[in-house]
Write an enzyme that holds these catalytic residues in place. Sequence first.
Site, short mmCIF file in Angstrom:
data_model
loop_
_atom_site.label_atom_id
_atom_site.label_comp_id
_atom_site.label_asym_id
_atom_site.label_seq_id
_atom_site.Cartn_x
_atom_site.Cartn_y
_atom_site.Cartn_z
N HIS A 226 -6.68 0.40 12.49
CA HIS A 226 -7.49 1.19 11.57
C HIS A 226 -7.23 0.78 10.12
O HIS A 226 -6.26 0.07 9.82
CB HIS A 226 -7.24 2.69 11.76
CG HIS A 226 -5.84 3.12 11.43
ND1 HIS A 226 -4.78 2.98 12.31
CD2 HIS A 226 -5.32 3.69 10.32
CE1 HIS A 226 -3.68 3.45 11.76
NE2 HIS A 226 -3.98 3.88 10.55
N ASP A 228 -6.88 2.58 6.40
CA ASP A 228 -6.63 3.90 5.83
C ASP A 228 -7.74 4.34 4.87
O ASP A 228 -8.13 5.51 4.86
CB ASP A 228 -5.29 3.91 5.10
CG ASP A 228 -4.11 3.87 6.07
OD1 ASP A 228 -4.31 4.21 7.25
OD2 ASP A 228 -3.00 3.50 5.65
N HIS A 284 -4.27 -2.35 10.09
CA HIS A 284 -2.98 -2.32 10.78
C HIS A 284 -3.04 -1.44 12.02
O HIS A 284 -4.02 -0.74 12.28
CB HIS A 284 -1.89 -1.80 9.84
CG HIS A 284 -2.15 -0.41 9.33
ND1 HIS A 284 -2.92 -0.17 8.21
CD2 HIS A 284 -1.79 0.81 9.81
CE1 HIS A 284 -3.01 1.13 8.01
NE2 HIS A 284 -2.33 1.76 8.98
N ARG A 294 10.48 7.94 17.77
CA ARG A 294 10.31 7.38 16.42
C ARG A 294 9.90 8.49 15.46
O ARG A 294 8.91 9.18 15.68
CB ARG A 294 9.24 6.28 16.45
CG ARG A 294 8.81 5.69 15.10
CD ARG A 294 7.57 4.87 15.36
NE ARG A 294 7.10 4.08 14.25
CZ ARG A 294 6.18 4.49 13.37
NH1 ARG A 294 5.68 5.72 13.46
NH2 ARG A 294 5.75 3.67 12.42
#
Length: 315
Positions: A226, A228, A284, A294
């Site tokens: 995607h 941003d 990214h 995470r």
Amino acid sequence: MALLRMRNAKGSNLTEIERKIKRGNALRQGSVWQWFQWPLALFLLILSVCSVVWWLYTNSLDSDITETIAGQGELFSQARAYAVPCSEDYDNYKRYAGCTPQRCGRAVVDGVVTREEAQALQRLAERGLALAGSEGGASILDLHSGALSMGRQFVNIYRYFGDQIGEVFTEEDFLLYRDVRQRIQAVIAETFGLDVTLMFLTKPTFFSRINSTAAKTQHDEYWHPHIDKVTYGSFDYTSLLYLSDYGIDFTGGRFVFMDQNGNRTIEPRAGRVSSSSSGSENIHRVERVTWGTRYAITVSFTCDPELAISDPSLP
């Protein structure tokens, strides 16, 4: 003489008996070893196969990565920036002198937030997310809007839990959060040559917790590529503060820049800040987490003062 022969015979018999005893012991030991030999060989074979499978698996994770910008074991006390040409995305929005990206790229630094501060922020996230959490592998906590993953939906943590929030978070938590946000904003301004007073915190800015649980809704599918600036029109600069360590606390989960000439990754390290301009020059994705958990904070900035949000505070 007869007595001597009898003694010699007895000695000979004893010697023969001893030899038989020793031979029997040796045979028994050999049979025991043979009994253990096949299970041991099978165990070693299984161990070898598992080692090969693990090697192939870990190498397959890296198969589409052409360059590691920052490894987990590396330490960047000063920001290291990588320039990329700006996309035309910003032409579709009003430009703000001193802020709208002119020098696009991505950067990484480990000297802005200490490991102890990252651990304190992770504990903050754990306390908040312990109140609910997604059924899938991705949960978020937004201290600004109050959004918290709960099952397959979101609730407002401040309204849903009311006065109980004072038992979960403290003023010190929010002071640390604001201080860290200001430091991240300052290092982005320095790295990209901006006027820090012309940058504004924008939404969404949130904690994320990702594990290997299967996705239940589209909100759990964090791994899709995607942009941003396209996904969130307010974003001009995106940053991630990692709160846990790649390869220690989790595997997978690396941030991957998808460039035309290859994929480049930043490996998470507790206290590490990665930042980038938010246009399609920095398309990214995040690898799927395959093991462990995470934790990170997405901190986003805009150049449009009308899209600014305030730092969070306890109700």
